[in-house]
Design a protein around this motif. Sequence first.
Motif, PDB file in Angstrom:
ATOM      1  N   LYS A  15      16.762  19.565  14.223  1.00 44.44           N
ATOM      2  CA  LYS A  15      15.569  18.881  13.710  1.00 44.44           C
ATOM      3  C   LYS A  15      15.718  18.451  12.256  1.00 44.44           C
ATOM      4  N   VAL A  16      16.871  18.749  11.643  1.00 44.61           N
ATOM      5  CA  VAL A  16      17.072  18.459  10.227  1.00 44.61           C
ATOM      6  C   VAL A  16      18.303  17.562  10.062  1.00 44.61           C
ATOM      7  N   ARG A  17      18.473  17.062   8.864  1.00 45.76           N
ATOM      8  CA  ARG A  17      19.643  16.243   8.533  1.00 45.76           C
ATOM      9  C   ARG A  17      20.680  17.152   7.876  1.00 45.76           C
ATOM     10  N   THR A  18      21.834  17.291   8.529  1.00 42.44           N
ATOM     11  CA  THR A  18      22.915  18.114   8.000  1.00 42.44           C
ATOM     12  C   THR A  18      23.972  17.192   7.409  1.00 42.44           C
ATOM     13  N   ILE A  19      24.332  17.467   6.150  1.00 36.93           N
ATOM     14  CA  ILE A  19      25.293  16.627   5.454  1.00 36.93           C
ATOM     15  C   ILE A  19      26.476  17.476   5.004  1.00 36.93           C
ATOM     16  N   ASP A  20      27.657  17.106   5.491  1.00 37.32           N
ATOM     17  CA  ASP A  20      28.918  17.748   5.111  1.00 37.32           C
ATOM     18  C   ASP A  20      29.440  17.020   3.875  1.00 37.32           C
ATOM     19  N   VAL A  21      29.527  17.724   2.755  1.00 37.59           N
ATOM     20  CA  VAL A  21      29.861  17.083   1.483  1.00 37.59           C
ATOM     21  C   VAL A  21      31.350  17.173   1.129  1.00 37.59           C
ATOM     22  N   ARG A  22      32.174  17.530   2.093  1.00 42.16           N
ATOM     23  CA  ARG A  22      33.616  17.616   1.852  1.00 42.16           C
ATOM     24  C   ARG A  22      34.264  16.242   1.965  1.00 42.16           C
ATOM     25  N   THR A  23      35.543  16.165   1.572  1.00 39.88           N
ATOM     26  CA  THR A  23      36.283  14.908   1.694  1.00 39.88           C
ATOM     27  C   THR A  23      36.493  14.565   3.164  1.00 39.88           C
ATOM     28  N   THR A  24      36.762  13.297   3.420  1.00 37.24           N
ATOM     29  CA  THR A  24      37.038  12.848   4.784  1.00 37.24           C
ATOM     30  C   THR A  24      38.233  13.596   5.364  1.00 37.24           C
ATOM     31  N   MET A  25      39.265  13.821   4.569  1.00 36.70           N
ATOM     32  CA  MET A  25      40.450  14.540   5.041  1.00 36.70           C
ATOM     33  C   MET A  25      40.106  15.967   5.440  1.00 36.70           C
ATOM     34  N   GLU A  26      39.271  16.642   4.658  1.00 35.04           N
ATOM     35  CA  GLU A  26      38.866  18.003   5.019  1.00 35.04           C
ATOM     36  C   GLU A  26      38.105  18.012   6.338  1.00 35.04           C
ATOM     37  N   ALA A  36      26.987  16.791  11.929  1.00 34.87           N
ATOM     38  CA  ALA A  36      26.771  16.551  10.500  1.00 34.87           C
ATOM     39  C   ALA A  36      27.295  15.182  10.065  1.00 34.87           C
ATOM     40  N   GLU A  37      26.578  14.566   9.145  1.00 36.23           N
ATOM     41  CA  GLU A  37      27.060  13.355   8.484  1.00 36.23           C
ATOM     42  C   GLU A  37      28.050  13.775   7.405  1.00 36.23           C
ATOM     43  N   ASN A  38      29.058  12.970   7.183  1.00 36.98           N
ATOM     44  CA  ASN A  38      29.995  13.261   6.099  1.00 36.98           C
ATOM     45  C   ASN A  38      29.724  12.317   4.930  1.00 36.98           C
ATOM     46  N   ILE A  39      29.230  12.875   3.836  1.00 37.15           N
ATOM     47  CA  ILE A  39      29.044  12.131   2.586  1.00 37.15           C
ATOM     48  C   ILE A  39      29.658  12.995   1.496  1.00 37.15           C
ATOM     49  N   VAL A  41      30.631  14.759  -1.821  1.00 36.57           N
ATOM     50  CA  VAL A  41      29.673  15.153  -2.857  1.00 36.57           C
ATOM     51  C   VAL A  41      29.594  14.147  -4.005  1.00 36.57           C
ATOM     52  N   SER A  42      30.707  13.622  -4.466  1.00 35.44           N
ATOM     53  CA  SER A  42      30.638  12.667  -5.588  1.00 35.44           C
ATOM     54  C   SER A  42      29.996  11.353  -5.154  1.00 35.44           C
ATOM     55  N   ASP A  43      30.219  10.933  -3.908  1.00 33.96           N
ATOM     56  CA  ASP A  43      29.578   9.733  -3.379  1.00 33.96           C
ATOM     57  C   ASP A  43      28.073   9.967  -3.221  1.00 33.96           C
ATOM     58  N   LEU A  44      27.712  11.145  -2.748  1.00 33.18           N
ATOM     59  CA  LEU A  44      26.301  11.509  -2.610  1.00 33.18           C
ATOM     60  C   LEU A  44      25.598  11.406  -3.964  1.00 33.18           C
ATOM     61  N   ILE A  45      26.226  11.925  -4.998  1.00 33.93           N
ATOM     62  CA  ILE A  45      25.625  11.909  -6.336  1.00 33.93           C
ATOM     63  C   ILE A  45      25.582  10.493  -6.899  1.00 33.93           C
ATOM     64  N   ASP A  46      26.678   9.759  -6.769  1.00 32.74           N
ATOM     65  CA  ASP A  46      26.747   8.414  -7.341  1.00 32.74           C
ATOM     66  C   ASP A  46      25.857   7.409  -6.619  1.00 32.74           C
ATOM     67  N   ASP A  54      13.688   9.301   2.110  1.00 30.50           N
ATOM     68  CA  ASP A  54      12.497  10.092   2.391  1.00 30.50           C
ATOM     69  C   ASP A  54      12.580  11.433   1.670  1.00 30.50           C
ATOM     70  N   LYS A  55      11.816  11.579   0.611  1.00 34.64           N
ATOM     71  CA  LYS A  55      11.876  12.806  -0.182  1.00 34.64           C
ATOM     72  C   LYS A  55      11.274  14.009   0.540  1.00 34.64           C
ATOM     73  N   ASN A  56      10.638  13.781   1.690  1.00 36.96           N
ATOM     74  CA  ASN A  56      10.090  14.892   2.476  1.00 36.96           C
ATOM     75  C   ASN A  56      11.049  15.365   3.567  1.00 36.96           C
ATOM     76  N   GLU A  57      12.126  14.637   3.763  1.00 35.49           N
ATOM     77  CA  GLU A  57      13.105  14.975   4.795  1.00 35.49           C
ATOM     78  C   GLU A  57      13.752  16.330   4.483  1.00 35.49           C
ATOM     79  N   VAL A  58      13.977  17.125   5.524  1.00 38.42           N
ATOM     80  CA  VAL A  58      14.688  18.394   5.351  1.00 38.42           C
ATOM     81  C   VAL A  58      16.182  18.111   5.447  1.00 38.42           C
ATOM     82  N   ILE A  59      16.895  18.471   4.385  1.00 42.42           N
ATOM     83  CA  ILE A  59      18.329  18.202   4.280  1.00 42.42           C
ATOM     84  C   ILE A  59      19.054  19.526   4.084  1.00 42.42           C
ATOM     85  N   ILE A  60      20.067  19.767   4.905  1.00 41.56           N
ATOM     86  CA  ILE A  60      20.914  20.939   4.763  1.00 41.56           C
ATOM     87  C   ILE A  60      22.304  20.449   4.395  1.00 41.56           C
TER      88      ILE A  60
END
Length: 99
Positions: A15-26, A36-39, A41-46, A54-60
């Motif tokens: 029921k939540v959005r799961t984001i894997d913040v590792r590199t594509t190679m990892e 999980a979506e792969n984004i 961490v530096s791309d997520l921040i930039d 949606d600031k109300n979305e639950v993100i793990i």
Amino acid sequence: MKSISLQDYLQIKNKVRTIDVRTTMEVKTLLKFDWAENIYVSDLIDNFDYYFKDKNEVIITVCNAGNRSGQAADFLENQGYLNAYVLDGGIYNYYRKVK
């Protein structure tokens, strides 16, 4: 940083959005969550405005053990995403206890 326990995550993971913040190679070579979506961490921040609307979305956020995902969750929380959490122990903890 807010974290979510493995037990709580198991109850809501579909029921939540799961984001894997590792590199594509990892993600290609290590244990991963198929849901999980792969984004990276530096791309997520930039580019967080591109990925998050949606600031109300639950993100793990997840990574191997919780370090980079903690950084990502902290960043999102600082941007006003108050439902951003890091998974306690990361992906390794999940597979050690669930699989």
